[in-house]
Design a protein around this motif. Structure first.
Motif, PDB file in Angstrom:
ATOM      1  N   UNK A  24      -2.373  -1.778   7.912  1.00  0.00           N
ATOM      2  CA  UNK A  24      -1.821  -1.627   6.571  1.00  0.00           C
ATOM      3  C   UNK A  24      -0.586  -0.719   6.653  1.00  0.00           C
ATOM      4  N   UNK A  25       0.355  -0.964   5.805  1.00  0.00           N
ATOM      5  CA  UNK A  25       1.596  -0.192   5.777  1.00  0.00           C
ATOM      6  C   UNK A  25       1.303   1.283   5.494  1.00  0.00           C
ATOM      7  N   UNK A  26       2.025   2.169   6.152  1.00  0.00           N
ATOM      8  CA  UNK A  26       1.789   3.610   6.015  1.00  0.00           C
ATOM      9  C   UNK A  26       1.913   4.097   4.577  1.00  0.00           C
ATOM     10  N   UNK A  27       2.910   3.600   3.850  1.00  0.00           N
ATOM     11  CA  UNK A  27       3.081   4.059   2.475  1.00  0.00           C
ATOM     12  C   UNK A  27       1.983   3.531   1.565  1.00  0.00           C
ATOM     13  N   UNK A  28       1.403   2.391   1.894  1.00  0.00           N
ATOM     14  CA  UNK A  28       0.253   1.895   1.127  1.00  0.00           C
ATOM     15  C   UNK A  28      -0.953   2.803   1.360  1.00  0.00           C
ATOM     16  N   UNK A  29      -1.181   3.175   2.618  1.00  0.00           N
ATOM     17  CA  UNK A  29      -2.278   4.112   2.924  1.00  0.00           C
ATOM     18  C   UNK A  29      -2.063   5.446   2.221  1.00  0.00           C
ATOM     19  N   UNK A  30      -0.830   5.918   2.236  1.00  0.00           N
ATOM     20  CA  UNK A  30      -0.520   7.185   1.572  1.00  0.00           C
ATOM     21  C   UNK A  30      -0.742   7.060   0.068  1.00  0.00           C
ATOM     22  N   UNK A  31      -0.331   5.954  -0.519  1.00  0.00           N
ATOM     23  CA  UNK A  31      -0.535   5.733  -1.951  1.00  0.00           C
ATOM     24  C   UNK A  31      -2.003   5.698  -2.320  1.00  0.00           C
ATOM     25  N   UNK A  32      -2.821   5.006  -1.519  1.00  0.00           N
ATOM     26  CA  UNK A  32      -4.259   4.952  -1.773  1.00  0.00           C
ATOM     27  C   UNK A  32      -4.858   6.353  -1.639  1.00  0.00           C
ATOM     28  N   UNK A  33      -4.395   7.097  -0.655  1.00  0.00           N
ATOM     29  CA  UNK A  33      -4.865   8.469  -0.472  1.00  0.00           C
ATOM     30  C   UNK A  33      -4.562   9.328  -1.694  1.00  0.00           C
TER      31      UNK A  33
END
Length: 110
Positions: A1-10
């Motif tokens: 998964x894209x890093x910014x998507x992971x960051x957004x979910x976090x």
């Protein structure tokens, strides 16, 4: 998964956890307390994954900055907490800082 998507979910998990913490009434209510703990665990796990690929300071600036903005909105919408002009100005500066990092910085690692 894209890093910014992971960051957004976090960030969303952290905001949900913080909202649940408010509703837990000092960890005296079971379900909000469990949601807070679970939300923080997922948020920290995800942000730790992102930090494997991006600069720690940049990740934390985005994560904490957007978390502050979102939890301020949640406090206003869900709990009727007021935001005065200095608070709104500070939030605007946080959003500006995140935008500068996202749009202009080469430190994001992408």
């Amino acid at each position: 998964m894209h890093l910014f998507a992971l960051l957004g979910i976090s960030i969303v998990c952290e905001v949900v956890a913080t909202s649940a913490l408010k509703s837990s009434q000092g960890l005296t209510r079971l379900w909000p307390s469990l949601l807070a703990v679970a939300g923080y665990c997922v948020a920290f796990w995800l942000v730790s994954r992102v930090m494997n690929h991006m600069a720690t300071g940049v990740v934390y600036a985005i994560w904490s900055g957007l978390g502050i903005v979102l939890i301020s909105l949640v406090g206003w919408l869900m709990y009727g907490q007021k935001l005065d002009a200095p608070a709104l100005a500070g939030i605007a500066m946080i959003v500006g800082g995140v935008l500068v990092i996202q749009l202009l910085s080469k430190s994001t690692g992408n």
